[in-house]
Structure formats: C-alpha cells, structure tokens
Scaffold this active site. Structure first.
Site, short mmCIF file in Angstrom:
data_model
loop_
_atom_site.label_atom_id
_atom_site.label_comp_id
_atom_site.label_asym_id
_atom_site.label_seq_id
_atom_site.Cartn_x
_atom_site.Cartn_y
_atom_site.Cartn_z
CG HIS A 44 0.79 -0.59 1.28
ND1 HIS A 44 2.13 -0.45 1.09
CD2 HIS A 44 0.38 0.58 1.81
CE1 HIS A 44 2.52 0.74 1.50
NE2 HIS A 44 1.48 1.40 1.93
N1 UDP Z 1 8.39 -2.04 6.43
C1 UDP Z 1 8.59 -3.04 7.35
N2 UDP Z 1 8.12 -4.30 7.08
C2 UDP Z 1 7.48 -4.60 5.91
C3 UDP Z 1 7.29 -3.57 4.95
C4 UDP Z 1 7.76 -2.29 5.25
O1 UDP Z 1 9.18 -2.82 8.40
O2 UDP Z 1 7.07 -5.77 5.73
C5 UDP Z 1 8.85 -0.68 6.78
C6 UDP Z 1 9.80 -0.06 5.80
O3 UDP Z 1 11.13 -0.40 6.12
C7 UDP Z 1 9.51 1.44 5.99
C8 UDP Z 1 8.05 1.47 6.33
O4 UDP Z 1 7.71 0.17 6.78
O5 UDP Z 1 10.26 1.96 7.08
C9 UDP Z 1 7.23 1.85 5.13
O6 UDP Z 1 5.89 1.72 5.43
P1 UDP Z 1 4.75 1.60 4.32
O7 UDP Z 1 5.31 1.05 3.06
O8 UDP Z 1 3.61 0.88 4.95
O9 UDP Z 1 4.25 3.10 4.14
P2 UDP Z 1 4.62 4.30 3.17
O10 UDP Z 1 6.06 4.62 3.37
O11 UDP Z 1 4.28 3.88 1.78
O12 UDP Z 1 3.74 5.41 3.61
#
Ligand code: UDP
Length: 368
Positions: free
Chosen positions: A215
């Site tokens: 994303h």
């Molecule tokens: N996550 C979730 N469902 C999904 C994809 C990710 O619960 O379909 C959780 C994942 O386990 C983690 C968090 O969302 O705890 C990560 O969020 P994201 O990838 O949006 O953000 P980033 O960590 O890249 O800032």
C-alpha cells in the site's frame, strides 16, 4: 489501577493520545491499558483511516478504548489532511489541557499531533522514534523526522534508532523501550495462529501460500510501479493471498489492472482484522510486503519476509537473515523466496513489555 496515583492525582496526569490509522491502533492497544491505570488518557482518533475494515475492527479485537474525540479528517493530499488536523487539534488541546501529548509512528496524524502540541508548548512523547529510510520522497519519512525533532521524549524500539537520534542531536530525551507491536503480537499471536477458518475462507493450506500486502504510495501510486508489483505477484510460484488496502484497490481500478490481478493465481481479500491477518501470517510459507509493521510481525512469527522496497527501517530483521529487500524486482523476490532462513531468531525488539516501559517513561516525565 495503581495505588501510586490516587484518582485526583491521576486526572492531573492527563495524556492526550493522537491516533488515526491501522498500525497506530495496534500500537496504542499496547499502551492504552497500562496508561489508563496511572493517568487519565484522552484518546483522539483523527479519522485518517475511516473504513470499518481499517479502523473499527481493531478497536473491537484489540480492546482499544472508544476514542473520547473522533475527528472525521480522512482524505485529501498529505498537506491538506495535515493542515485540517492541525486546525482541529489546536482548540482541542486548549480545551483538554493535557500534561503531555502522545503520538505513534509516522503518519499525518503523528506529525499533526506533534506540531499542534509543540505550538501549544505541551511536551510530546513519540513512540517508535528514530526510524529512518533516508528516502525523503516517502511522506512517512518527513513525518518521522519532523516529529522526532519536535519531541521531548523519544521512545525507541531498539538501540539502532536511538543511535540515529543521538547522531541527529535531537533535543528530547531518548529511551529504548522495545517495540509496542511486539506486545500485541506476543499476546494475540499464538491464539490467532491456531485459527484455521481464515485459511479455509481463502482456500489455502498451511505453508503452501504466500501472504502479501502492498500500500505504500511509492509502490502503488505510479501506474508503472504498480504494473511491476503485479508482474512480481504473477511470477510467484505459490498462491498469493492479498488483502487489498483501499488505496491499492483504488489505484488498481484507476490503472485498469484489477482484472489482470484477478486472473493471476492471487486470492484477493478485503483488508483483514488483526486476528484473521495474523492467522494467515503465522501459517504462510513467506510474506511479501511493503509494510513496516508486517516485517516485524513476520519475524516474530518465524515467517521469512521479502520486502517490496529498496530499503527498510527495520534493518535488524535483514541483518538477522529473515528479511530481504528486493524493491519490485521479480527475480530477486523469487530468489529470496527460495532462501532458507537461519535457525536462530534472537529477540530484536524487546520482550513484549514495551507498553509498560512507555507508561513508566511518561509517568517519570510528568512527575519531573
Ligand atoms: N494488518 C491487518 N490486516 C491487514 C493488513 C495488515 O490487521 O489486512 C495489520 C498488521 O498485522 C500490522 C498492521 O496492520 O499490525 C500494519 O499496518 P500497515 O501495513 O497498514 O502499516 P505500516 O506498518 O506499514 O505503517
């Protein structure tokens, strides 16, 4: 509730927490409980993520308290969104008069919370401080650098970001507390891993599929990069389970690539709740991701990770041999998927009690 702080005193220790998107709900879930035992927390949800699949499900599953303030400030460019948040947070901080503002990670909500507090001369604590990709084209990188330099208390997931902050000579106090996402993963991971229903729903079997998430604007906003991402998924010799972030779903539709993705051996799903996602993570053969949180969670789950970025902030997972950065190079991704991870998986980001240490650091700061 702790007897260290009788009720009246607890109300004087007023912390206003600003959160707004999916990873922040997970992080705040590790801190809100222990924080509310010693202080009065005012939880503000900026509405940066507003879909139920990216927001409400996390409050329900992770026991995060209902926000005291819900601002509906999602959508728009990064600049416009941050500006709207600043405008909304200024009067709110005036009304609530917290002793401290707590922010997490690297989103527009993080920066808006920090900047509004700095202008109001309220001390700021930043959880997950000191992470750097050194890529200023990433909106997250701007948010984290600016937030770190506005913060009074910089709470780090490991020694590496603390060292980076010392190198940058930040003005605030630096403390290594461990990673709050580890607390949640340790608490819920094993229970989630035992769930077979999410695998059945996706029609996949344990160890026979790859879980993917993508994303980051750098991967999905440019149609040429998005096409490379799709080609990479098509090259993977296992079913790819892909819970589609709304941003990615929108960009695929705009680029006319959705039908092609549906023809690939991909299992498309809506964004999943934490428990379903964690079940799919624990049972996957490997993970392909451009997420920061998922790289850490894959390591904790003992699942090899292939990161769809040229660099990562979570460098320890790469050094430990469990994560490989491949950008969008399909050949490199296939080679990384064929590797075997080393037998050792040392704890890199703390012992699952980072939330308690965050709260102890906040209490010390407010007592001072
Ligand atoms: N996550 C979730 N469902 C999904 C994809 C990710 O619960 O379909 C959780 C994942 O386990 C983690 C968090 O969302 O705890 C990560 O969020 P994201 O990838 O949006 O953000 P980033 O960590 O890249 O800032």
């Amino acid at each position: 509730m702790s007897d260290r702080y009788p009720d009246s005193q607890r109300d004087n220790l007023r912390v206003l927490t600003v959160i707004g998107n999916r990873p922040q709900f997970v992080k705040a879930a590790a801190v809100s409980g222990p924080l509310r035992a010693v202080a009065a927390e005012v939880l503000v949800h900026t509405g940066q993520h507003y879909d139920a699949e990216l927001s409400q499900v996390f409050f329900d599953e992770l026991g995060l308290p209902r926000p005291e303030h819900r601002l509906e400030l999602g959508g728009g460019s990064n600049t416009a969104q941050t500006a709207r948040m600043l405008a909304a947070l200024e009067p709110l901080l005036e009304r609530e008069r917290p002793a401290l503002v707590l922010v997490y990670g690297d989103t527009n909500s993080t920066l808006a919370g920090a900047l509004a507090a700095a202008q109001a001369r309220i001390p700021i604590a930043h959880v997950e401080a000191g992470m750097r990709s050194y890529d200023r084209a990433m909106p997250e990188e701007l948010n984290r650098v600016l937030t770190d330099h506005a913060s009074d208390l910089l709470l780090c997931s490991s020694e590496a970001p603390a060292e980076i902050l010392r190198g940058e000579r930040v003005a605030g106090a630096i403390e290594v507390v461990g990673d709050v996402m580890v607390d949640v993963a340790r608490l819920l991971g094993p229970r989630a891993a035992a769930r077979t229903e999410p695998l059945e729903r996706c029609g996949v079997r344990r160890g026979e599929y790859v879980l993917a998430t993508a994303h980051r604007p750098g991967n999905v906003d440019d149609p040429a990069r998005l096409e490379r991402l799709l080609a990479l998924f098509e090259a993977v010799p296992y079913p790819v389970v892909l819970p589609l972030h709304p941003r990615t779903a929108a960009r695929l539709a705009e680029a006319g690539l959705r039908a092609r993705l549906e023809r690939a051996p991909a299992v498309l799903a809506p964004p999943l709740g934490y428990l379903d996602f964690t079940a799919l993570l624990y049972n996957a053969r490997a993970v392909l991701t451009d997420s920061g949180g998922v790289q850490k969670e894959a390591y904790l789950a003992g699942v090899p990770c292939v990161t769809l970025r040229a660099e990562t902030e979570w460098t320890e997972t790469v050094a430990a041999g469990w994560n490989v950065t491949v950008d969008l190079d399909a050949g490199a991704a296939l080679a990384a998927l064929a590797r075997r991870p080393p037998p050792e998986r040392p704890p890199l980001y703390g012992d699952g009690r980072a939330g308690e240490r965050v709260v102890a650091a906040l209490a010390r700061r407010m007592d001072a």
